[in-house]
Design a protein around this motif. Structure first.
Motif, PDB file in Angstrom:
ATOM      1  N   VAL A  28      67.805   8.573  40.119  1.00  0.00           N
ATOM      2  CA  VAL A  28      68.824   7.934  39.766  1.00  0.00           C
ATOM      3  C   VAL A  28      70.711   7.949  39.808  1.00  0.00           C
ATOM      4  CG1 VAL A  28      69.768   6.024  37.809  1.00  0.00           C
ATOM      5  CG2 VAL A  28      67.758   6.310  37.981  1.00  0.00           C
ATOM      6  N   LEU A  29      70.985   6.896  40.254  1.00  0.00           N
ATOM      7  CA  LEU A  29      72.935   7.157  40.959  1.00  0.00           C
ATOM      8  C   LEU A  29      72.853   6.133  40.166  1.00  0.00           C
ATOM      9  CD1 LEU A  29      75.693   8.366  41.874  1.00  0.00           C
ATOM     10  CD2 LEU A  29      74.946   6.413  43.643  1.00  0.00           C
ATOM     11  N   GLY A  30      74.263   6.236  38.580  1.00  0.00           N
ATOM     12  CA  GLY A  30      74.891   5.341  38.380  1.00  0.00           C
ATOM     13  C   GLY A  30      76.210   4.650  38.435  1.00  0.00           C
ATOM     14  N   LEU A  31      76.493   3.593  38.522  1.00  0.00           N
ATOM     15  CA  LEU A  31      78.063   3.974  39.248  1.00  0.00           C
ATOM     16  C   LEU A  31      78.780   2.492  38.287  1.00  0.00           C
ATOM     17  CD1 LEU A  31      76.947   3.410  43.142  1.00  0.00           C
ATOM     18  CD2 LEU A  31      78.680   5.072  42.443  1.00  0.00           C
ATOM     19  N   GLU A  32      80.104   2.947  37.953  1.00  0.00           N
ATOM     20  CA  GLU A  32      80.460   2.579  36.685  1.00  0.00           C
ATOM     21  C   GLU A  32      81.761   2.601  37.671  1.00  0.00           C
ATOM     22  OE1 GLU A  32      82.569  -0.042  34.453  1.00  0.00           O
ATOM     23  OE2 GLU A  32      80.113   0.137  34.432  1.00  0.00           O
ATOM     24  N   ARG A  33      83.031   1.260  37.300  1.00  0.00           N
ATOM     25  CA  ARG A  33      84.364   0.479  37.569  1.00  0.00           C
ATOM     26  C   ARG A  33      85.238   1.417  37.013  1.00  0.00           C
ATOM     27  NH1 ARG A  33      86.275  -3.748  39.462  1.00  0.00           N
ATOM     28  NH2 ARG A  33      84.681  -4.026  41.079  1.00  0.00           N
ATOM     29  N   PHE A  34      85.015   1.360  35.608  1.00  0.00           N
ATOM     30  CA  PHE A  34      85.546   2.380  34.859  1.00  0.00           C
ATOM     31  C   PHE A  34      84.753   3.462  33.436  1.00  0.00           C
ATOM     32  CE2 PHE A  34      86.641  -2.595  34.585  1.00  0.00           C
ATOM     33  CZ  PHE A  34      87.941  -1.828  35.338  1.00  0.00           C
ATOM     34  N   GLY A  35      85.381   3.995  32.197  1.00  0.00           N
ATOM     35  CA  GLY A  35      84.675   4.837  32.211  1.00  0.00           C
ATOM     36  C   GLY A  35      83.715   4.596  31.489  1.00  0.00           C
ATOM     37  N   ALA A  36      83.171   5.570  30.971  1.00  0.00           N
ATOM     38  CA  ALA A  36      81.480   5.627  29.603  1.00  0.00           C
ATOM     39  C   ALA A  36      82.144   4.494  28.636  1.00  0.00           C
ATOM     40  CB  ALA A  36      81.035   6.363  29.328  1.00  0.00           C
ATOM     41  N   ALA A  37      81.531   3.361  28.025  1.00  0.00           N
ATOM     42  CA  ALA A  37      80.975   2.763  26.977  1.00  0.00           C
ATOM     43  C   ALA A  37      82.830   1.903  26.742  1.00  0.00           C
ATOM     44  CB  ALA A  37      81.238   3.201  25.874  1.00  0.00           C
ATOM     45  N   HIS A  38      83.697   1.540  28.272  1.00  0.00           N
ATOM     46  CA  HIS A  38      84.887   1.313  28.100  1.00  0.00           C
ATOM     47  C   HIS A  38      84.788  -0.705  27.266  1.00  0.00           C
ATOM     48  CE1 HIS A  38      83.850  -1.284  31.501  1.00  0.00           C
ATOM     49  NE2 HIS A  38      83.307  -1.101  32.112  1.00  0.00           N
ATOM     50  N   GLU A  39      86.621  -0.918  27.045  1.00  0.00           N
ATOM     51  CA  GLU A  39      86.809  -2.127  26.718  1.00  0.00           C
ATOM     52  C   GLU A  39      87.415  -2.797  27.718  1.00  0.00           C
ATOM     53  OE1 GLU A  39      88.992  -1.504  23.645  1.00  0.00           O
ATOM     54  OE2 GLU A  39      87.435  -0.551  22.896  1.00  0.00           O
ATOM     55  N   ARG A  40      86.877  -2.933  28.756  1.00  0.00           N
ATOM     56  CA  ARG A  40      86.954  -3.382  30.106  1.00  0.00           C
ATOM     57  C   ARG A  40      86.220  -4.978  30.547  1.00  0.00           C
ATOM     58  NH1 ARG A  40      91.424  -1.701  32.991  1.00  0.00           N
ATOM     59  NH2 ARG A  40      91.954  -3.522  33.699  1.00  0.00           N
ATOM     60  N   GLY A  41      84.686  -5.178  29.721  1.00  0.00           N
ATOM     61  CA  GLY A  41      84.241  -6.019  29.956  1.00  0.00           C
ATOM     62  C   GLY A  41      84.188  -6.866  29.189  1.00  0.00           C
ATOM     63  N   GLY A 162      67.992  13.387  34.105  1.00  0.00           N
ATOM     64  CA  GLY A 162      68.390  13.686  35.796  1.00  0.00           C
ATOM     65  C   GLY A 162      69.198  12.533  36.005  1.00  0.00           C
ATOM     66  N   ALA A 163      69.486  11.500  35.521  1.00  0.00           N
ATOM     67  CA  ALA A 163      70.666  10.789  36.076  1.00  0.00           C
ATOM     68  C   ALA A 163      71.502  10.910  36.382  1.00  0.00           C
ATOM     69  CB  ALA A 163      70.664   8.978  35.092  1.00  0.00           C
ATOM     70  N   GLU A 164      72.156  10.501  37.639  1.00  0.00           N
ATOM     71  CA  GLU A 164      73.831  11.341  37.894  1.00  0.00           C
ATOM     72  C   GLU A 164      74.884  10.264  37.715  1.00  0.00           C
ATOM     73  OE1 GLU A 164      75.617  11.827  42.197  1.00  0.00           O
ATOM     74  OE2 GLU A 164      73.504  12.834  41.853  1.00  0.00           O
ATOM     75  N   LEU A 165      75.473  10.021  37.379  1.00  0.00           N
ATOM     76  CA  LEU A 165      76.389   9.179  36.696  1.00  0.00           C
ATOM     77  C   LEU A 165      77.898   9.040  36.877  1.00  0.00           C
ATOM     78  CD1 LEU A 165      74.788   8.832  33.016  1.00  0.00           C
ATOM     79  CD2 LEU A 165      74.595   7.329  35.186  1.00  0.00           C
ATOM     80  N   HIS A 166      78.079   8.543  37.827  1.00  0.00           N
ATOM     81  CA  HIS A 166      80.185   8.368  38.709  1.00  0.00           C
ATOM     82  C   HIS A 166      80.795   7.247  37.875  1.00  0.00           C
ATOM     83  CE1 HIS A 166      78.115   9.781  42.541  1.00  0.00           C
ATOM     84  NE2 HIS A 166      77.912  10.707  41.545  1.00  0.00           N
ATOM     85  N   PHE A 167      81.663   7.571  36.843  1.00  0.00           N
ATOM     86  CA  PHE A 167      82.484   6.939  36.687  1.00  0.00           C
ATOM     87  C   PHE A 167      84.005   6.596  37.115  1.00  0.00           C
ATOM     88  CE2 PHE A 167      79.706   8.484  33.399  1.00  0.00           C
ATOM     89  CZ  PHE A 167      79.013   7.354  32.447  1.00  0.00           C
ATOM     90  N   GLU A 168      84.564   5.686  36.616  1.00  0.00           N
ATOM     91  CA  GLU A 168      85.975   5.554  37.652  1.00  0.00           C
ATOM     92  C   GLU A 168      85.776   5.402  39.080  1.00  0.00           C
ATOM     93  OE1 GLU A 168      88.421   4.478  35.765  1.00  0.00           O
ATOM     94  OE2 GLU A 168      87.583   5.306  34.129  1.00  0.00           O
TER      95      GLU A 168
END
Length: 371
Positions: A28-41, A162-168
């Motif tokens: 798994v690759l996870g892609l997130e435009r902000f940080g983990a558990a952010h307050e922007r959404g 094993g998930a690869e998580l990308h933030f920002e």
């Protein structure tokens, strides 16, 4: 690196999907435009209500029962404080949507509950001030979740599997080509066999080709002081004017959280969302509390804005993409979705792994809008 699945958006739904896919052995690759558990959404605010006697429709109850199981499992496995059972009250006219719908779901599924008239409601919960003709359905299993902790728990456990998580790392576009799906971000391009889109208020942009009738609106959450000794469970209240509001005894700084469910919504986009909460917005809700629950109408302690992504009928969109079977999506949660994160994550993992799911999701088909 080639991935089995890419998850776009790691808020409530996406973090759960990443966890369920990773625990099944997917790369798994996870892609997130902000940080983990952010307050922007839409997955923040210290507390989110969970309940079973669902006025929005009895079709949701089987999913809710599974959701409770998954939240309890996640709480055990993560060691985090995620779920608080406080009881929940649904208050209003016996003929109103809130009470009648809750009773309908409770009756159809045999859910334990009590029906309280106004006198018994005041005796049992002295902080509340119902009118003589109002009643309440009380369910003991109601309560609330800590959304930021829930997201972190799903992300932590997904990473451990094993998930690869990308933030920002914002996603710019995606396309399906043959037996692969390509996702482009501000940092590069990635390929996978499957794609999961759980982008919250960014979903209208990423799924624009479908023309889904999604509308993003601003909502305000407020925290108020309460008088010492004033105690309530979770409360949903539909007064005569129909402007449903709720109260959560989340205990932040000793107070309560409260908000209007639909009243006051302002159309916006994630880019135009006004994050500052005006004094008149707090004053309007405080006046409502002063009328219906006076001991809870104290000084405003904090205020936050978030976004609802609404569908015309208030039901979710959870499905495989109509034109791209390698793509699964979940969006349009219309302000009542967070409690379902765990089971929606499980459904998305089913759709990726098996192409179908045993969970009842016909209600959530995007095809209903074309019809």
């Amino acid at each position: 690196m080639a991935y089995d699945a890419i998850v776009v958006g790691l808020g409530g739904m996406g973090s759960a999907a990443a966890w369920h896919l990773a625990r099944r052995g997917h790369r798994v690759l996870g892609l997130e435009r902000f940080g983990a558990a952010h307050e922007r959404g839409s997955s923040h605010g210290r507390s989110r209500i969970i309940r079973q006697a669902y006025f929005e429709g009895p079709e949701y109850v089987p999913l809710l029962l599974r959701a409770y199981e998954l939240w309890e499992e996640l709480q055990r496995e993560s060691g985090r404080d995620l779920l608080r059972i406080t009881g929940a009250l649904m208050i209003g006219s016996p003929q109103g949507e809130l009470v009648s719908g809750s009773l309908g779901s409770a009756g159809e599924h045999g859910l334990p509950h009590e029906l309280l008239d106004a006198r018994r409601l005041r005796e049992r919960f002295p902080a509340l001030k119902p009118s003589p003709d109002e009643v309440a359905l009380y369910e003991e299993r109601g309560g609330f979740l800590h959304p930021e902790e829930c997201v972190r728990a799903h992300l932590d456990l997904a990473a451990k599997r094993g998930a690869e998580l990308h933030f920002e790392e914002p996603v710019l576009s995606w396309r399906a080509a043959g037996d692969r799906v390509e996702v482009r971000t501000a940092s590069g391009a990635y390929e996978a066999e499957h794609l999961v889109i759980t982008a919250g208020p960014w979903a209208p942009e990423l799924l624009s080709e479908l023309g889904l009738p999604l509308r993003v609106e601003r909502r305000v959450m407020l925290w108020f002081e309460r008088r010492p000794g004033a105690s309530v469970p979770v409360v949903l209240w539909e007064p005569e004017d129909g402007e449903l509001f709720y109260v959560v005894p989340d205990g932040w700084r000793g107070g309560i959280k409260a908000a209007f469910h639909h009243a006051g919504g302002v159309p916006c986009t994630p880019e135009t969302l006004q994050r500052e909460v005006r004094e008149e917005e707090a004053s309007s809700l405080r006046k409502r509390l002063a009328r219906h629950a006076p001991p809870l109408a104290g000084r405003c302690l904090d205020a936050k804005a978030c976004m609802y992504t609404l569908t015309p009928d208030g039901h979710f969109v959870v499905s495989r993409h109509p034109a791209e079977p390698r793509v699964a999506m979940a969006c349009g949660f219309s302000g009542h979705g967070f409690k379902f994160c765990g089971v929606v994550g499980e459904i998305l993992a089913d759709l990726i792994s098996e192409g179908t799911t045993p969970h009842p999701i016909g209600l959530f088909s995007p095809g209903r809008f074309a019809r």
